[in-house]
Design a protein around this motif. Structure first.
Motif, PDB file in Angstrom:
ATOM      1  N   ARG A 259       2.436 -13.727  19.227  1.00 17.02           N
ATOM      2  CA  ARG A 259       1.897 -12.394  18.953  1.00 17.02           C
ATOM      3  C   ARG A 259       2.532 -11.788  17.703  1.00 17.02           C
ATOM      4  O   ARG A 259       1.838 -11.105  16.925  1.00 17.02           O
ATOM      5  N   ASP A 262       0.949 -13.579  14.776  1.00 18.59           N
ATOM      6  CA  ASP A 262      -0.468 -13.233  14.672  1.00 18.59           C
ATOM      7  C   ASP A 262      -0.692 -11.960  13.846  1.00 18.59           C
ATOM      8  O   ASP A 262      -1.753 -11.781  13.244  1.00 18.59           O
ATOM      9  N   GLN A 263       0.302 -11.095  13.830  1.00 15.99           N
ATOM     10  CA  GLN A 263       0.182  -9.866  13.057  1.00 15.99           C
ATOM     11  C   GLN A 263       0.065 -10.160  11.557  1.00 15.99           C
ATOM     12  O   GLN A 263      -0.517  -9.376  10.817  1.00 15.99           O
ATOM     13  N   HIS A 264       0.614 -11.280  11.127  1.00 19.40           N
ATOM     14  CA  HIS A 264       0.616 -11.625   9.702  1.00 19.40           C
ATOM     15  C   HIS A 264      -0.356 -12.761   9.360  1.00 19.40           C
ATOM     16  O   HIS A 264      -0.842 -12.839   8.232  1.00 19.40           O
ATOM     17  N   PRO A 266      -3.447 -13.848  11.321  1.00 16.26           N
ATOM     18  CA  PRO A 266      -4.452 -13.867  12.383  1.00 16.26           C
ATOM     19  C   PRO A 266      -5.380 -15.072  12.248  1.00 16.26           C
ATOM     20  O   PRO A 266      -5.843 -15.401  11.163  1.00 16.26           O
ATOM     21  N   GLY A 267      -5.595 -15.735  13.368  1.00 16.25           N
ATOM     22  CA  GLY A 267      -6.495 -16.879  13.378  1.00 16.25           C
ATOM     23  C   GLY A 267      -5.854 -18.190  13.016  1.00 16.25           C
ATOM     24  O   GLY A 267      -6.452 -19.254  13.200  1.00 16.25           O
ATOM     25  N   ASP A 270      -3.248 -19.992  16.482  1.00 19.01           N
ATOM     26  CA  ASP A 270      -3.873 -20.806  17.531  1.00 19.01           C
ATOM     27  C   ASP A 270      -4.069 -22.238  17.056  1.00 19.01           C
ATOM     28  O   ASP A 270      -3.853 -23.196  17.819  1.00 19.01           O
TER      29      ASP A 270
END
Length: 287
Positions: A259, A262-264, A266-267, A270
């Motif tokens: 998480r 993901d802030q920096h 995104p996508g 995963d």
């Protein structure tokens, strides 16, 4: 060994590049004696036969019984003879001098030696709980540096964070994830640097293990902060509540770190986790 270290430290403390280079070579020679020395009988047999003795590379597990390594390790426990501290001071001096690339080779040599010393003496990683030392590495991965220095610094950063959750938290607090992500997303970042950054992101997303060795290290008695990058903010308490408190610092789960990253990116995270699960580059530690 103290006399050898004293000579090397004197040269590392000099202002002249030639003396600094000599000091780095002296440290390299000392580490080589510890890591590459072969069994005495083999060397004597080779010399008696008129052959050049072959130095054998030792694994870390083979060093425990080596008298030279034991003496070196003992000396590293104190501030006076700690090699990592001296190398960081030298590295900081070289970076501050700037110039038009005339110190690049010395910077690369210093980074390589820091990696080696941290692997030989893991408690020295506690030095990177200091914001000033962590900031030094973050500054060296900035685009103003050469790709070679960026790559060497990323590897050094991995070694400094390995099994050291307290250092990872300092890295996060100083906007290390933002620095790495910005460089990763930049179109001006070269292929080799981006490859090393990808390796770093894989490493960051692996489970954390506490480090009891750092917690008891006498090398650093306090952890001063730096006003330049320190962004402790209000998320420290939430980090602690999302992880577990151990001797080596607060450990966070992979989900929590996902998480944060993901802030920096995104996508992207995963996909990185899918790769980790599929190819298991670290021996399947995520399974």
């Amino acid at each position: 060994m103290e006399s050898l270290l004293s000579l090397a430290f004197d040269n590392l403390s000099a202002f002249e590049p030639a003396k600094i280079k000599k000091g780095l070579k002296q440290v390299e020679g000392l580490l080589a004696q510890i890591c590459l020395s072969g069994p005495a009988k083999r060397e004597l047999d080779a010399a008696a036969a008129g052959e050049q003795p072959q130095l054998q590379r030792k694994g870390l597990g083979d060093l425990a019984g080596d008298p030279a390594f034991r003496e070196f390790f003992k000396l590293q426990e104190g501030f006076e003879w700690n090699v990592a501290q001296r190398l960081l001071t030298t590295l900081d001096f070289l970076v501050a001098r700037g110039g038009e690339g005339q110190y690049d080779l010395l910077i690369l040599n210093a980074l390589d030696l820091i990696q080696g010393v941290l692997l030989l003496h893991p408690p020295s990683k506690v030095l990177f709980s200091r914001a000033a030392h962590m900031n030094l590495l973050l500054d060296l991965i900035e685009p103003v540096n050469t790709p070679a220095i960026q790559c060497a610094t990323i590897i050094t950063l991995v070694v400094a964070l390995l099994d050291s959750p307290a250092n990872v938290r300092v890295f996060e607090r100083l906007d290390g994830l933002l620095t790495v992500a910005s460089l990763f997303k930049s179109r001006e970042t070269g292929r080799e640097v981006k490859f090393r950054l990808t390796e770093f992101l894989y490493f960051y997303l692996t489970p954390e293990a506490p480090s009891a060795a750092m917690a008891s290290s006498p090398i650093v008695s306090s952890t001063p902060t730096s006003p330049t990058r320190d962004r402790a903010g209000s998320d420290t308490a939430s980090q602690q509540s999302s992880g577990s408190k151990a001797n080596g610092g607060v450990t966070l789960s992979v989900d929590v770190k996902k998480r944060k990253l993901d802030q920096h990116l995104p996508g992207v995270v995963d996909a990185l986790l899918r790769d980790l699960d599929r190819y298991k580059p670290f021996g399947g530690v995520l399974s």
